[in-house]
Design a protein around this motif. Structure first.
Motif, short mmCIF file in Angstrom:
data_model
loop_
_atom_site.label_atom_id
_atom_site.label_comp_id
_atom_site.label_asym_id
_atom_site.label_seq_id
_atom_site.Cartn_x
_atom_site.Cartn_y
_atom_site.Cartn_z
N ASP A 51 5.54 -5.05 7.10
CA ASP A 51 6.51 -3.97 7.26
C ASP A 51 5.78 -2.66 7.01
N PHE A 52 6.20 -1.61 7.69
CA PHE A 52 5.53 -0.31 7.58
C PHE A 52 6.58 0.77 7.76
N THR A 53 6.78 1.58 6.71
CA THR A 53 7.78 2.64 6.75
C THR A 53 7.14 3.92 6.23
N ALA A 54 7.35 5.02 6.96
CA ALA A 54 6.84 6.32 6.52
C ALA A 54 7.94 7.36 6.64
N VAL A 55 7.97 8.29 5.68
CA VAL A 55 8.91 9.39 5.70
C VAL A 55 8.20 10.68 5.31
N THR A 56 8.68 11.78 5.86
CA THR A 56 8.14 13.09 5.54
C THR A 56 9.28 14.01 5.14
N GLU A 57 9.06 14.74 4.07
CA GLU A 57 10.02 15.74 3.61
C GLU A 57 9.23 16.99 3.26
N ASP A 98 6.34 19.25 3.19
CA ASP A 98 4.92 18.95 3.39
C ASP A 98 4.49 17.66 2.69
N GLN A 99 5.45 16.89 2.20
CA GLN A 99 5.14 15.63 1.51
C GLN A 99 5.41 14.43 2.42
N GLU A 100 4.47 13.52 2.46
CA GLU A 100 4.63 12.29 3.23
C GLU A 100 4.38 11.10 2.32
N ILE A 101 5.16 10.06 2.53
CA ILE A 101 4.91 8.80 1.83
C ILE A 101 5.06 7.66 2.83
N ALA A 102 4.12 6.74 2.79
CA ALA A 102 4.17 5.57 3.67
C ALA A 102 4.01 4.33 2.79
N LEU A 103 4.85 3.35 3.06
CA LEU A 103 4.78 2.06 2.37
C LEU A 103 4.49 0.99 3.40
N SER A 104 3.44 0.25 3.19
CA SER A 104 3.16 -0.88 4.08
C SER A 104 2.98 -2.13 3.23
N VAL A 139 0.87 -1.17 0.00
CA VAL A 139 0.00 0.00 0.00
C VAL A 139 0.91 1.22 0.00
N ILE A 140 0.74 2.06 -1.00
CA ILE A 140 1.53 3.28 -1.13
C ILE A 140 0.62 4.45 -0.82
N PHE A 141 0.89 5.10 0.31
CA PHE A 141 0.11 6.25 0.75
C PHE A 141 0.96 7.49 0.57
N ARG A 142 0.48 8.44 -0.23
CA ARG A 142 1.19 9.70 -0.46
C ARG A 142 0.26 10.84 -0.06
N ALA A 143 0.81 11.81 0.66
CA ALA A 143 -0.03 12.91 1.14
C ALA A 143 0.72 14.24 1.11
N LYS A 144 -0.06 15.29 0.95
CA LYS A 144 0.43 16.63 1.16
C LYS A 144 -0.11 17.06 2.51
N ALA A 145 0.80 17.33 3.44
CA ALA A 145 0.41 17.63 4.82
C ALA A 145 -0.08 19.06 4.95
N ARG A 146 -1.03 19.20 5.85
CA ARG A 146 -1.54 20.51 6.21
C ARG A 146 -0.88 20.95 7.51
N TYR A 152 -1.17 14.15 15.73
CA TYR A 152 -0.93 13.37 14.52
C TYR A 152 0.17 12.33 14.76
N SER A 153 1.26 12.76 15.36
CA SER A 153 2.39 11.84 15.60
C SER A 153 1.96 10.66 16.46
N ALA A 154 1.18 10.93 17.49
CA ALA A 154 0.69 9.86 18.37
C ALA A 154 -0.25 8.92 17.62
N MET A 155 -1.14 9.48 16.82
CA MET A 155 -2.09 8.67 16.05
C MET A 155 -1.34 7.82 15.02
N ALA A 156 -0.37 8.40 14.34
CA ALA A 156 0.40 7.66 13.33
C ALA A 156 1.12 6.48 13.97
N ALA A 157 1.72 6.70 15.13
CA ALA A 157 2.42 5.60 15.83
C ALA A 157 1.44 4.51 16.25
N GLN A 158 0.28 4.92 16.74
CA GLN A 158 -0.74 3.95 17.15
C GLN A 158 -1.23 3.13 15.95
#
Length: 101
Positions: A36-42, A44-50, A4-11, A17-23
């Motif tokens: 496996d679950f990896t997320a990175v932010t650069e 305002d761009q975020e991408i998560a691969l699970s 699953v490739i999740f890409r977002a533009k953060a507001r 948010y950080s607590a919810m993402a970890a949960q």
């Protein structure tokens, strides 16, 4: 295996948010078979691969009550936009061959 490739533009990615993402990450890994679950932010761009064993696990995860709440908060507060792609992994290799990541 599926990814699953999740890409977002953060507001506004605040402490809640950080607590919810970890949960959500922990829930996916411990209760829904996420491999496996990896997320990175650069900026305002975020991408998560699970990575998941099958589509049924992805669907169950998507419909879990806590994840539905996180999705709603994401749309309302944290993300200006996002996209989700689901793909089947047809080949995978590593160097060195015994590496875990």
């Amino acid at each position: 295996m599926f990814v699953v490739i999740f890409r977002a533009k953060a507001r506004d990615l605040d402490a809640e948010y950080s607590a919810m993402a970890a949960q959500m990450r922990q829930l996916a890994l411990t209760q829904f078979g996420c491999l496996d679950f990896t997320a990175v932010t650069e900026g305002d761009q975020e991408i998560a691969l699970s990575y998941w064993p099958d589509e049924a696990s992805i669907r169950a995860w998507k419909q879990h009550t806590d994840h539905l709440i996180a999705q709603k908060l994401g749309r309302e507060r944290w993300y200006a936009s996002y996209s989700v792609e689901i793909a089947e992994v047809t080949r995978r290799y590593r160097h060195p061959a015994d590496a875990q990541t």
